[in-house]
Design an enzyme around this catalytic site. Structure first.
Site, mmCIF file in Angstrom:
data_model
loop_
_atom_site.group_PDB
_atom_site.id
_atom_site.type_symbol
_atom_site.label_atom_id
_atom_site.label_comp_id
_atom_site.label_asym_id
_atom_site.label_seq_id
_atom_site.Cartn_x
_atom_site.Cartn_y
_atom_site.Cartn_z
ATOM 1 N N CYS A 149 5.486 -1.648 6.945
ATOM 2 C CA CYS A 149 4.062 -1.635 7.282
ATOM 3 C C CYS A 149 3.246 -0.916 6.200
ATOM 4 C CB CYS A 149 3.831 -1.003 8.646
ATOM 5 S SG CYS A 149 4.813 0.462 8.953
HETATM 6 N N1 LIG Z 1 7.112 -0.194 14.398
HETATM 7 C C1 LIG Z 1 6.516 -0.618 13.294
HETATM 8 O O1 LIG Z 1 5.300 -0.434 13.059
HETATM 9 C C2 LIG Z 1 7.336 -1.372 12.234
HETATM 10 C C3 LIG Z 1 6.632 -1.994 11.183
HETATM 11 C C4 LIG Z 1 7.386 -2.686 10.211
HETATM 12 C C5 LIG Z 1 8.786 -2.737 10.283
HETATM 13 N N2 LIG Z 1 9.415 -2.110 11.317
HETATM 14 C C6 LIG Z 1 10.898 -2.216 11.351
HETATM 15 O O2 LIG Z 1 11.235 -3.139 12.397
HETATM 16 C C7 LIG Z 1 12.487 -2.752 12.991
HETATM 17 C C8 LIG Z 1 12.282 -2.580 14.499
HETATM 18 O O3 LIG Z 1 11.326 -1.547 14.646
HETATM 19 P P1 LIG Z 1 10.680 -1.209 16.079
HETATM 20 O O4 LIG Z 1 9.532 -0.338 15.826
HETATM 21 O O5 LIG Z 1 10.504 -2.458 16.893
HETATM 22 O O6 LIG Z 1 11.883 -0.335 16.730
HETATM 23 P P2 LIG Z 1 12.157 0.001 18.274
HETATM 24 O O7 LIG Z 1 10.887 -0.077 19.035
HETATM 25 O O8 LIG Z 1 12.945 1.247 18.273
HETATM 26 O O9 LIG Z 1 13.085 -1.252 18.747
HETATM 27 C C9 LIG Z 1 14.388 -1.385 18.273
HETATM 28 C C10 LIG Z 1 15.038 -2.556 18.958
HETATM 29 O O10 LIG Z 1 16.384 -2.618 18.530
HETATM 30 C C11 LIG Z 1 17.266 -2.680 19.648
HETATM 31 N N3 LIG Z 1 18.397 -1.814 19.335
HETATM 32 C C12 LIG Z 1 18.373 -0.522 19.089
HETATM 33 N N4 LIG Z 1 19.625 -0.067 18.802
HETATM 34 C C13 LIG Z 1 20.417 -1.133 18.882
HETATM 35 C C14 LIG Z 1 21.810 -1.327 18.696
HETATM 36 N N5 LIG Z 1 22.607 -0.327 18.353
HETATM 37 N N6 LIG Z 1 22.291 -2.567 18.808
HETATM 38 C C15 LIG Z 1 21.462 -3.589 19.119
HETATM 39 N N7 LIG Z 1 20.125 -3.470 19.347
HETATM 40 C C16 LIG Z 1 19.622 -2.268 19.218
HETATM 41 C C17 LIG Z 1 16.464 -2.109 20.835
HETATM 42 O O11 LIG Z 1 16.717 -2.849 21.997
HETATM 43 P P3 LIG Z 1 17.698 -2.462 23.127
HETATM 44 O O12 LIG Z 1 17.590 -0.997 23.278
HETATM 45 O O13 LIG Z 1 17.214 -3.231 24.285
HETATM 46 O O14 LIG Z 1 18.924 -2.926 22.585
HETATM 47 C C18 LIG Z 1 15.044 -2.474 20.453
HETATM 48 O O15 LIG Z 1 14.790 -3.772 20.903
HETATM 49 C C19 LIG Z 1 12.919 -1.454 12.291
HETATM 50 O O16 LIG Z 1 13.845 -1.746 11.279
HETATM 51 C C20 LIG Z 1 11.608 -0.929 11.680
HETATM 52 O O17 LIG Z 1 11.823 -0.160 10.515
HETATM 53 C C21 LIG Z 1 8.751 -1.445 12.304
#
Ligand SMILES: NC(=O)c1ccc[n+]([C@@H]2O[C@H](COP(=O)([O-])OP(=O)(O)OC[C@H]3O[C@@H](n4cnc5c(N)ncnc54)[C@H](OP(=O)(O)O)[C@@H]3O)[C@@H](O)[C@H]2O)c1
Length: 345
Positions: A149
């Site tokens: 981001c």
């Molecule tokens: N948030 C932002 O603004 C943003 C912007 C750009 C890029 N990103 C990137 O996008 C990715 C996701 O970010 P997010 O903010 O959506 O994170 P998040 O809210 O923490 O969501 C993570 C997801 O991954 C799943 N998960 C977590 N641990 C897991 C495991 N061990 N095995 C399988 N599934 C697992 C979780 O689902 P369950 O718990 O249901 O499995 C959840 O759906 C990251 O790499 C982050 O760096 C985020």
């Protein structure tokens, strides 16, 4: 119709993908995975999706995902996608990864800031998904590393001025602020209400993982090494990102040339809103949209240009750009599913 799957659908970027893809005219959402909510409906976790998304969440199974999806979004913490993406590609699925696992060309650089890469062979092929800057590469890719981001928010205003040589790339400072959803949904002390409300603070000063990502892309565009100073800040709002950037303007460069460079670069781009000289972006105006608003002002005494850029970290900074990349990869209208009218307040 494109069949789309989301691995990690219950996180903040995952649910944003569900929201956008549920309204996409050319896409059916065929599979959504989770680890902790298998069998549950998305609306049980996000009630706003009641009567919008009915199908249950399921455990990740590469064969089932491969059989039922043409494109898969991996919205997982970094380290996990590099384990599962090779298997998905082998099953003929196109992948857009939202983590950092496929953003770097150089595995050594990735390993210095993350961990040893388990699929380094794919880094050469993976395309950096900054849709306005690398559209042709994205269109012909089967694997896209969706940008972070902060890099999206900072690179979009910088690249036209680096590419045209209007700024000196040796003095770039990036001062950026993010809403709390940038940290994801996983519970942590840092993001508790009492820790963030009424608080405004810099974090990971001089050590943030997005610095090498931005330097790698800027060096590629400039054709020589570019080093930046980047300071991220956490602000008490749920979503939104603002970057204020400072760069020395080249002696013979004027604001007219800056405005022309932006117009030539982004004039035809549907999601870049150029606000011109004196334009002041505001995160409120891009909330829930795929827009990036860019304005600039000159500090005449220092002959320094002040660039300002606002995005929604979950949309243009993540899910929205990922869908924009899918549209390019699948030969769809780049704007498909992303043309929601912004909230007015
Ligand atoms: N948030 C932002 O603004 C943003 C912007 C750009 C890029 N990103 C990137 O996008 C990715 C996701 O970010 P997010 O903010 O959506 O994170 P998040 O809210 O923490 O969501 C993570 C997801 O991954 C799943 N998960 C977590 N641990 C897991 C495991 N061990 N095995 C399988 N599934 C697992 C979780 O689902 P369950 O718990 O249901 O499995 C959840 O759906 C990251 O790499 C982050 O760096 C985020």
């Amino acid at each position: 119709m494109i069949r789309a799957g989301i691995v990690g659908a219950t996180g903040y970027t995952g649910v944003e993908l569900v929201r956008i893809l549920s309204g996409h005219p050319d896409v059916t959402l065929t599979v959504m995975t989770s680890t902790q909510y298998v069998g549950k409906e998305m609306a049980e976790i996000y009630p706003a999706l009641r009567q919008v998304v009915q199908q249950p969440l399921e455990a990740f199974d590469p064969d089932r995902v491969g059989d039922r999806a043409d494109v898969v979004f991996t919205a997982l913490p970094h380290k996990l996608p590099m384990e599962i993406v090779p298997g998905l590609l082998d099953r003929g699925v196109k992948v857009i990864d939202l983590s950092a696992d496929f953003r770097f060309k150089d595995p050594v650089l990735y390993e210095r800031f993350y961990q040893p890469h388990t699929a380094p062979g794919l880094l050469e092929e993976a395309v950096y998904g900054l849709a306005e800057v690398f559209p042709e590469q994205v269109a012909s890719a089967r694997l896209v590393g969706n940008p972070g981001c902060y890099p999206t928010c900072a690179l979009l205003p910088l690249i036209p001025l680096i590419q045209t040589g209007l700024i000196d790339s040796r003095g770039i400072i990036i001062d950026a602020k993010s809403g709390v959803s940038g940290a994801g949904r996983a519970p942590s002390l840092k993001t508790l209400f009492c820790e963030v409300a009424e608080s405004f603070k810099p974090y990971n000063v001089g050590v943030h993982r997005h610095t090498p990502e931005m330097e790698a892309v800027l060096s590629r565009v400039a054709g020589r090494p570019v080093h930046i100073t980047f300071v991220p800040h956490l602000v008490p709002m749920s979503r939104g990102m603002m970057a204020t950037l400072y760069a020395p303007l080249k002696k013979d460069a004027g604001l007219g040339a800056v405005a022309r460079a932006f117009q030539e670069f982004y004039g035809e781009k549907p999601f870049i809103r150029l606000m011109g000289q004196g334009g002041i972006p505001d995160t409120l105006n891009v909330r829930g949209t795929n827009f990036c608003d860019i304005g600039f002002v000159l500090d005449p005494d220092a002959n320094r240009i002040i660039l300002m850029s606002a995005i929604d970290n979950l949309v243009k900074g993540a899910a929205g750009q990922a869908v924009q990349n899918m549209n390019l990869m699948c030969g769809l209208d780049e704007k498909a599913g992303l043309s929601g009218v912004p909230y007015s307040l």
